[in-house]
Design a protein around this motif. Structure first.
Motif, PDB file in Angstrom:
ATOM      1  N   VAL A 177      33.772  36.610  50.967  1.00 19.93           N
ATOM      2  CA  VAL A 177      34.483  36.278  49.730  1.00 19.93           C
ATOM      3  C   VAL A 177      34.505  34.773  49.492  1.00 19.93           C
ATOM      4  CG1 VAL A 177      36.723  36.348  48.560  1.00 19.93           C
ATOM      5  CG2 VAL A 177      35.883  38.375  49.773  1.00 19.93           C
ATOM      6  N   THR A 213      33.061  40.331  43.911  1.00 16.73           N
ATOM      7  CA  THR A 213      34.319  39.890  43.309  1.00 16.73           C
ATOM      8  C   THR A 213      34.339  40.049  41.795  1.00 16.73           C
ATOM      9  OG1 THR A 213      33.492  37.617  43.139  1.00 16.73           O
ATOM     10  CG2 THR A 213      34.681  38.207  45.159  1.00 16.73           C
ATOM     11  N   GLN A 236      32.480  48.819  49.440  1.00 15.12           N
ATOM     12  CA  GLN A 236      33.740  48.367  50.038  1.00 15.12           C
ATOM     13  C   GLN A 236      34.861  48.428  49.007  1.00 15.12           C
ATOM     14  OE1 GLN A 236      33.455  44.787  52.715  1.00 15.12           O
ATOM     15  NE2 GLN A 236      31.462  44.557  51.686  1.00 15.12           N
ATOM     16  N   GLN A 237      35.917  49.151  49.336  1.00 13.74           N
ATOM     17  CA  GLN A 237      37.037  49.266  48.401  1.00 13.74           C
ATOM     18  C   GLN A 237      37.674  47.906  48.139  1.00 13.74           C
ATOM     19  OE1 GLN A 237      38.085  52.062  46.640  1.00 13.74           O
ATOM     20  NE2 GLN A 237      39.283  50.481  45.582  1.00 13.74           N
ATOM     21  N   LYS A 238      37.699  47.038  49.158  1.00  8.82           N
ATOM     22  CA  LYS A 238      38.316  45.726  48.959  1.00  8.82           C
ATOM     23  C   LYS A 238      37.561  44.915  47.909  1.00  8.82           C
ATOM     24  CE  LYS A 238      35.969  43.127  52.648  1.00  8.82           C
ATOM     25  NZ  LYS A 238      36.172  42.261  53.848  1.00  8.82           N
ATOM     26  N   MET A 239      36.246  45.108  47.825  1.00  9.88           N
ATOM     27  CA  MET A 239      35.465  44.413  46.801  1.00  9.88           C
ATOM     28  C   MET A 239      35.763  44.997  45.423  1.00  9.88           C
ATOM     29  SD  MET A 239      33.857  41.899  48.048  1.00  9.88           S
ATOM     30  CE  MET A 239      33.069  41.201  49.508  1.00  9.88           C
ATOM     31  N   ASP A 241      38.552  46.235  44.548  1.00 12.23           N
ATOM     32  CA  ASP A 241      39.882  45.714  44.198  1.00 12.23           C
ATOM     33  C   ASP A 241      39.776  44.300  43.635  1.00 12.23           C
ATOM     34  OD1 ASP A 241      40.941  48.087  45.119  1.00 12.23           O
ATOM     35  OD2 ASP A 241      41.523  47.285  47.080  1.00 12.23           O
ATOM     36  N   LEU A 242      38.896  43.479  44.215  1.00 11.52           N
ATOM     37  CA  LEU A 242      38.691  42.119  43.713  1.00 11.52           C
ATOM     38  C   LEU A 242      38.018  42.145  42.343  1.00 11.52           C
ATOM     39  CD1 LEU A 242      37.516  40.360  47.002  1.00 11.52           C
ATOM     40  CD2 LEU A 242      39.684  40.010  45.797  1.00 11.52           C
ATOM     41  N   GLU A 245      40.647  42.944  39.834  1.00  6.08           N
ATOM     42  CA  GLU A 245      41.477  41.769  39.578  1.00  6.08           C
ATOM     43  C   GLU A 245      40.794  40.814  38.601  1.00  6.08           C
ATOM     44  OE1 GLU A 245      43.095  37.984  42.195  1.00  6.08           O
ATOM     45  OE2 GLU A 245      42.949  39.951  43.159  1.00  6.08           O
TER      46      GLU A 245
END
Length: 359
Positions: A177, A213, A236-239, A241-242, A245
């Protein structure tokens, strides 16, 4: 025929690229009536006054090729400006600059011969922002110009060796990130110029595999407009989420977030106008499966765009990540039902390849 204006500094639009000409007939004109081989080389044949045209078909669109034939002065790179040298004794000489210093100037004249002049022996010399190539608007018929354009578009560099095996390993060197959010990324990647050059129409349906992102996602969403749709895919779920955002920050609601798998981006069938893989292809552990899925997701006239960092441009001394050459990308992608249509030349340290479906 000197097509010096093919060495454009900037990419012309991608629209209106269809060409109805006959490539075989165009080759005959290129070698005969047009006299093109007297100035240009294709591989190991031809002359060297103008640029080599061996891969011009992936460097220029049909639209820009046609423009260079009709109006060769419309867009021309500085290295192909006409140089005029006037000796103190003798006639003026025109050509292309090869080298120049305080004492001398070397040019290649219109006959392809190298010439060297001491500046003390010259009355004057200057450069003109025009091509040595004459306009073919009246020298060739419209059909003949179409044929020459079709031939030039067929020149796509060395053929891909069938059955070539990939030796590279997937790497994730550029998925951190902090790297994705690094200062100076816009200058290094020119995202707005890239998205603009793709000429994605309003209302289009596109996908980005490896949204990260959301750096390109929000730009694609703005480009297609409220009537369009973007599928942002990441494993990736975290990506995701970004990405969400970033989309909220830009107040965009025309994006579907998709949690993909290593072998399946979960895209709808035959529905997409364009799929963008921006710095994600090198990460794929199962590239054949992903590309097969992309092939099935594209409309018949859909496009696949792959952006990868080019070799020779490391991000500091610790950057040891493997880079892919244009040939390596082609060798992996083309056997899976794609044909290279264009190579973008507006990216400073990247390869940008546009593929179409092989029908």
């Amino acid at each position: 025929m000197l097509i010096a204006s093919l060495a454009f500094l900037f990419l012309l639009p991608l629209g209106a690229q269809t060409n109805t000409g006959n490539a075989a007939a165009g080759k005959v004109i290129f070698d005969g009536k047009g006299g093109c081989s007297a100035c240009h080389s294709i591989g190991d044949r031809g002359a060297s006054l103008g640029p080599d045209l061996g891969d011009i078909g992936i460097r220029r669109s049909a639209k820009s090729l046609r423009l260079s034939l009709i109006d060769p002065d419309a867009e021309i790179a500085k290295e192909y400006y006409t140089v005029v040298v006037v000796p103190k004794s003798g006639a003026a000489v025109q050509g292309l600059a090869l080298n120049e210093d305080d004492l001398s100037i070397q040019i290649r004249d219109v006959n392809g011969n190298p010439r060297s002049f001491l500046k003390d022996d010259l009355k004057t010399s200057w450069r003109e922002q025009r091509s040595l190539m004459p306009s073919y608007a009246t020298r060739l018929s419209g059909v003949e110009i179409d044929d020459v354009v079709a031939y030039l578009r067929s020149l796509k560099g060395p053929p891909i060796v069938p059955g070539a095996k990939s030796t590279r390993q997937p790497n994730h060197a550029y998925s951190d990130v902090s790297f994705l959010n690094r200062i100076g990324r816009d200058a290094e990647e020119r995202p707005d110029s890239l998205v603009s050059a793709l000429e994605i129409p309003r209302g289009a349906t596109v996908a980005e595999i490896g949204s990260g992102t959301g750096y390109f996602t929000w730009r694609l969403a703005e480009k297609v407009g409220p009537a369009g749709k973007v599928f942002a895919v990441d494993v990736q779920q975290k990506m995701l989420d970004l990405t969400a955002e970033t989309l909220r920050k830009h107040q965009l609601a025309n994006v579907d977030l998709v949690l993909g798998a290593e072998n399946d981006p979960h895209l709808p069938s035959a529905s997409l106008d364009l799929v963008l893989l921006a710095y994600s292809y090198h990460e794929f552990s199962e590239p054949e499966a992903i590309l097969s899925a992309v092939q099935h997701s594209l409309k018949p006239d859909g496009r696949l765009v792959i952006i990868e960092f080019a070799e020779g441009h490391p991000f500091g001394p610790q950057d040891k990540a493997e880079r892919m050459t244009i040939y390596q990308i082609r060798a992996e992608v083309e056997p899976l039902g794609f044909e290279l249509d264009r190579v973008l030349d507006l990216l400073p340290i990247q390869h940008g390849l546009i593929f179409t479906k092989r029908l």
